[in-house]
Motif scaffolding. Structure first.
Motif, PDB file in Angstrom:
ATOM      1  N   ALA A  29       0.751  -0.641   0.471  1.00  0.00           N
ATOM      2  CA  ALA A  29       0.227  -0.130  -0.378  1.00  0.00           C
ATOM      3  C   ALA A  29       0.897   1.481  -0.017  1.00  0.00           C
ATOM      4  CB  ALA A  29      -0.849  -0.010   1.453  1.00  0.00           C
ATOM      5  N   VAL A  30       0.227   2.415  -0.369  1.00  0.00           N
ATOM      6  CA  VAL A  30       0.848   3.969  -0.665  1.00  0.00           C
ATOM      7  C   VAL A  30       0.468   4.354   0.294  1.00  0.00           C
ATOM      8  CG1 VAL A  30       2.629   2.989  -2.806  1.00  0.00           C
ATOM      9  CG2 VAL A  30       0.249   4.715  -2.681  1.00  0.00           C
ATOM     10  N   GLY A  31       0.187   5.814   0.594  1.00  0.00           N
ATOM     11  CA  GLY A  31      -0.137   6.573   1.250  1.00  0.00           C
ATOM     12  C   GLY A  31       0.368   8.279   0.592  1.00  0.00           C
ATOM     13  N   GLU A  32      -0.403   8.856   1.082  1.00  0.00           N
ATOM     14  CA  GLU A  32      -0.146  10.625   0.258  1.00  0.00           C
ATOM     15  C   GLU A  32       1.110  10.983   0.892  1.00  0.00           C
ATOM     16  OE1 GLU A  32      -1.361  11.699  -2.504  1.00  0.00           O
ATOM     17  OE2 GLU A  32      -3.615  10.484  -2.654  1.00  0.00           O
ATOM     18  N   ALA A  33       1.396  10.681   2.687  1.00  0.00           N
ATOM     19  CA  ALA A  33       2.149  10.896   2.970  1.00  0.00           C
ATOM     20  C   ALA A  33       4.136  11.249   2.690  1.00  0.00           C
ATOM     21  CB  ALA A  33       2.064  11.853   4.510  1.00  0.00           C
ATOM     22  N   GLY A  34       3.987  10.374   1.650  1.00  0.00           N
ATOM     23  CA  GLY A  34       5.114   9.973   1.050  1.00  0.00           C
ATOM     24  C   GLY A  34       5.465   8.096   1.345  1.00  0.00           C
ATOM     25  N   PHE A  68       1.775   0.628   9.364  1.00  0.00           N
ATOM     26  CA  PHE A  68       2.998   2.009   8.602  1.00  0.00           C
ATOM     27  C   PHE A  68       1.990   2.807   7.593  1.00  0.00           C
ATOM     28  CE2 PHE A  68       5.898   3.395   6.632  1.00  0.00           C
ATOM     29  CZ  PHE A  68       7.343   3.884   7.607  1.00  0.00           C
ATOM     30  N   LEU A  69       0.981   2.508   7.545  1.00  0.00           N
ATOM     31  CA  LEU A  69       0.092   3.603   5.956  1.00  0.00           C
ATOM     32  C   LEU A  69      -1.083   4.133   7.845  1.00  0.00           C
ATOM     33  CD1 LEU A  69       0.802   3.739   3.667  1.00  0.00           C
ATOM     34  CD2 LEU A  69       1.901   1.784   4.246  1.00  0.00           C
ATOM     35  N   THR A  70      -1.394   3.571   8.271  1.00  0.00           N
ATOM     36  CA  THR A  70      -2.514   4.501   9.118  1.00  0.00           C
ATOM     37  C   THR A  70      -1.885   5.031  10.469  1.00  0.00           C
ATOM     38  OG1 THR A  70      -2.729   2.446   9.966  1.00  0.00           O
ATOM     39  CG2 THR A  70      -4.081   3.270   7.689  1.00  0.00           C
ATOM     40  N   GLU A  71      -0.934   5.312  11.099  1.00  0.00           N
ATOM     41  CA  GLU A  71      -0.770   5.522  12.018  1.00  0.00           C
ATOM     42  C   GLU A  71       0.851   6.079  12.193  1.00  0.00           C
ATOM     43  OE1 GLU A  71       0.217   2.380  15.073  1.00  0.00           O
ATOM     44  OE2 GLU A  71      -1.625   0.997  14.244  1.00  0.00           O
ATOM     45  N   ASP A  72       1.567   6.775  12.912  1.00  0.00           N
ATOM     46  CA  ASP A  72       2.234   8.099  12.934  1.00  0.00           C
ATOM     47  C   ASP A  72       3.494   7.519  13.712  1.00  0.00           C
ATOM     48  OD1 ASP A  72       4.148  10.161  12.736  1.00  0.00           O
ATOM     49  OD2 ASP A  72       2.894  11.254  14.969  1.00  0.00           O
ATOM     50  N   VAL A  73       4.068   5.744  13.050  1.00  0.00           N
ATOM     51  CA  VAL A  73       4.760   4.955  13.280  1.00  0.00           C
ATOM     52  C   VAL A  73       6.280   5.284  12.441  1.00  0.00           C
ATOM     53  CG1 VAL A  73       3.236   4.075  14.294  1.00  0.00           C
ATOM     54  CG2 VAL A  73       4.081   3.277  11.968  1.00  0.00           C
ATOM     55  N   THR A  74       7.440   4.557  13.035  1.00  0.00           N
ATOM     56  CA  THR A  74       8.557   5.222  12.170  1.00  0.00           C
ATOM     57  C   THR A  74       8.905   3.892  12.012  1.00  0.00           C
ATOM     58  OG1 THR A  74      10.209   4.815  14.353  1.00  0.00           O
ATOM     59  CG2 THR A  74       9.466   6.951  13.324  1.00  0.00           C
ATOM     60  N   ALA A  75      10.347   3.400  11.074  1.00  0.00           N
ATOM     61  CA  ALA A  75      10.936   2.592  11.281  1.00  0.00           C
ATOM     62  C   ALA A  75      11.054   1.544  11.747  1.00  0.00           C
ATOM     63  CB  ALA A  75      11.725   2.400   9.808  1.00  0.00           C
ATOM     64  N   ASP A  76      12.012   2.168  12.750  1.00  0.00           N
ATOM     65  CA  ASP A  76      12.196   1.281  13.723  1.00  0.00           C
ATOM     66  C   ASP A  76      11.437   1.184  14.620  1.00  0.00           C
ATOM     67  OD1 ASP A  76      14.679   0.855  15.411  1.00  0.00           O
ATOM     68  OD2 ASP A  76      13.276   2.433  16.969  1.00  0.00           O
ATOM     69  N   ASP A  77      10.253   2.015  14.943  1.00  0.00           N
ATOM     70  CA  ASP A  77       9.070   1.208  15.250  1.00  0.00           C
ATOM     71  C   ASP A  77       8.274   0.276  14.853  1.00  0.00           C
ATOM     72  OD1 ASP A  77       8.277   3.823  17.072  1.00  0.00           O
ATOM     73  OD2 ASP A  77       7.555   4.675  15.792  1.00  0.00           O
ATOM     74  N   MET A  78       8.282   0.369  13.891  1.00  0.00           N
ATOM     75  CA  MET A  78       7.826  -0.682  12.943  1.00  0.00           C
ATOM     76  C   MET A  78       8.762  -2.616  13.184  1.00  0.00           C
ATOM     77  SD  MET A  78       4.953  -0.171  12.071  1.00  0.00           S
ATOM     78  CE  MET A  78       4.647  -1.634  11.501  1.00  0.00           C
ATOM     79  N   ALA A  79      10.110  -2.129  13.772  1.00  0.00           N
ATOM     80  CA  ALA A  79      11.184  -3.337  13.238  1.00  0.00           C
ATOM     81  C   ALA A  79      10.796  -3.570  15.387  1.00  0.00           C
ATOM     82  CB  ALA A  79      13.071  -2.693  13.407  1.00  0.00           C
ATOM     83  N   HIS A  80      10.726  -3.383  16.245  1.00  0.00           N
ATOM     84  CA  HIS A  80      10.137  -3.457  17.969  1.00  0.00           C
ATOM     85  C   HIS A  80       9.309  -4.246  17.715  1.00  0.00           C
ATOM     86  CE1 HIS A  80      13.255  -0.575  18.789  1.00  0.00           C
ATOM     87  NE2 HIS A  80      13.601  -1.254  19.317  1.00  0.00           N
ATOM     88  N   ARG A  81       7.891  -4.202  16.387  1.00  0.00           N
ATOM     89  CA  ARG A  81       7.044  -5.314  16.646  1.00  0.00           C
ATOM     90  C   ARG A  81       6.857  -6.557  16.568  1.00  0.00           C
ATOM     91  NH1 ARG A  81       2.165  -1.094  14.776  1.00  0.00           N
ATOM     92  NH2 ARG A  81       2.428   0.959  16.222  1.00  0.00           N
ATOM     93  N   LEU A  82       8.245  -6.722  14.738  1.00  0.00           N
ATOM     94  CA  LEU A  82       8.522  -8.152  14.213  1.00  0.00           C
ATOM     95  C   LEU A  82       7.859  -9.341  14.878  1.00  0.00           C
ATOM     96  CD1 LEU A  82      10.907  -6.472  11.699  1.00  0.00           C
ATOM     97  CD2 LEU A  82       8.590  -6.686  11.116  1.00  0.00           C
ATOM     98  N   ASP A  83       8.123  -9.441  16.004  1.00  0.00           N
ATOM     99  CA  ASP A  83       8.513 -10.869  17.064  1.00  0.00           C
ATOM    100  C   ASP A  83       6.996 -11.222  17.463  1.00  0.00           C
ATOM    101  OD1 ASP A  83      11.763 -10.644  16.962  1.00  0.00           O
ATOM    102  OD2 ASP A  83      11.669 -10.205  19.212  1.00  0.00           O
ATOM    103  N   GLU A  84       5.928 -10.029  17.005  1.00  0.00           N
ATOM    104  CA  GLU A  84       4.937 -10.386  17.198  1.00  0.00           C
ATOM    105  C   GLU A  84       3.877 -11.486  15.965  1.00  0.00           C
ATOM    106  OE1 GLU A  84       2.401  -7.223  18.442  1.00  0.00           O
ATOM    107  OE2 GLU A  84       4.378  -6.628  19.437  1.00  0.00           O
ATOM    108  N   TYR A  85       4.847 -11.558  14.832  1.00  0.00           N
ATOM    109  CA  TYR A  85       4.780 -11.497  13.785  1.00  0.00           C
ATOM    110  C   TYR A  85       5.470 -13.170  13.561  1.00  0.00           C
ATOM    111  CZ  TYR A  85       1.814  -6.965  13.069  1.00  0.00           C
ATOM    112  OH  TYR A  85       1.346  -6.219  14.036  1.00  0.00           O
ATOM    113  N   GLY A  86       4.160 -13.457  12.034  1.00  0.00           N
ATOM    114  CA  GLY A  86       5.433 -15.185  12.215  1.00  0.00           C
ATOM    115  C   GLY A  86       6.382 -14.334  10.671  1.00  0.00           C
TER     116      GLY A  86
END
Length: 254
Positions: free
Chosen positions: A54-59, A86-104
C-alpha cells in the motif's frame, strides 16, 4: 506478497518504480486495490484486515513478504497488519522493527521521509536503511538471491539511451511462468517438486498462486501511479485497476 523489486533513486526523474506479485490461496477473500477510507491506496485482505502492499499520500509505502519456514512458527498477528499499520499510524521504521516479533517470519519494505528500509524478523540485524539503487526480495533472505527475485531485479536495470521500462514490459516480467533451472532453486525444506512449482515469478495453481501483479511509480514531482492486475486460478486476467496519488516533493528528493 511473494516477490518484490524496486528501484529507489531520490532526486532523479523517476525516484521510485516498484513491481511485485502477490501469491496467496485463491479462496482467501480479498478487496482489489482501492483508496481506503483512511486515505492510503492498496488491496485489503478481508479475512484479517491487513494488506500486502500500500501507498500513502504522505510519501509512505509498505510491502511485506512471508519468509518460508518448515514448519512455520505460530504467530499472534497477521503480517498484513504491518503494512496497514505503517500507512495509518504515526510510526517510524524503528517502531515497526520493534513490533516484528509478534508476527510470522517476514520481510518488510518501507519508504518514508525520503528513505527506504528493509526489515526482517529472522536475522540478527532486523532493520537497515537501503542505499539508492535496485533492491529485491522474495520468501527468503533480503536480496535477489532467489531466481524469481533476480528476474524482477534485472528488469529494473537501467538501459543505455532508453527511458524507464513501460508498464507493458513490466507486467510481462511479472507474468513470467518459466521455471528456473533446478540448480538455481533454493532449498527451503519443501522438496524439489514444490520448489519448482514456486520458482517462477508467476505461480499457477488451482488452490494457490499469483493473485495480483502491481506496478507503482512516482516521478520527480511526486506524481504517483498505482497499477494492479488481478488473476483467476487459471491465470486469466480478471481485472485492472489504475489509481493516481501524490507524494510531497521532499519525499522524492524534489
Amino acid at each position: 506478497m511473494c516477490v518484490i523489486a524496486f528501484r529507489w533513486e531520490p532526486g532523479t526523474a523517476l525516484p521510485l518504480i516498484l513491481i511485485a506479485n502477490r501469491d496467496e490461496v485463491h479462496a482467501r477473500p480479498t478487496d482489489v486495490a482501492h483508496r481506503w477510507a483512511e486515505g492510503p491506496i492498496g488491496g485489503r485482505d478481508r479475512q484479517a484486515g491487513g494488506s500486502w502492499l500500500a501507498v500513502g499520500e504522505a510519501g509512505r509505502l509498505a510491502a511485506v513478504t512471508n519468509v518460508r519456514e518448515v514448519p512455520p512458527r505460530p504467530a499472534a498477528k497477521s503480517r498484513g497488519a504491518l503494512v496497514s499499520d505503517f500507512l495509518t499510524e504515526d510510526v517510524t521504521a524503528d517502531d515497526m522493527a520493534h513490533r516484528l516479533d509478534e508476527y510470522g517470519a517476514c520481510n518488510l519494505m518501507l519508504i518514508a521521509d525520503g528513505e527506504a528500509w528493509a526489515l526482517g524478523n529472522r536475522t540478527d540485524a532486523n532493520i537497515r536503511r537501503l542505499a539508492p539503487g535496485i533492491h529485491a526480495v522474495s520468501n527468503g533472505p533480503f536480496g535477489p538471491s532467489w531466481p524469481k527475485a533476480r528476474r524482477l531485479h534485472d528488469a529494473l536495470l537501467p538501459e543505455p539511451e532508453a527511458g524507464p521500462p513501460g508498464s507493458g514490459r513490466l507486467f510481462a516480467v511479472l507474468a513470467d511462468r518459466t521455471p528456473p533451472p533446478d540448480a538455481d532453486l533454493p532449498d527451503t525444506g519443501i522438496g524439489i517438486e514444490r520448489e519448482r512449482a514456486l520458482g517462477a515469478p508467476f505461480i499457477l495453481g488451482a488452490e494457490y498462486g499469483t493473485r495480483a501483479s502491481t506496478i507503482v511509480t512516482v516521478d520527480a514531482k511526486g506524481r504517483g501511479r498505482f497499477l494492479e492486475r488481478s488473476f483467476a486460478a487459471n491465470g486469466e486476467v480478471t481485472g485492472d485497476v489504475a489509481l493516481d496519488f501524490r507524494w510531497p516533493a521532499h519525499s522524492v528528493g524534489g
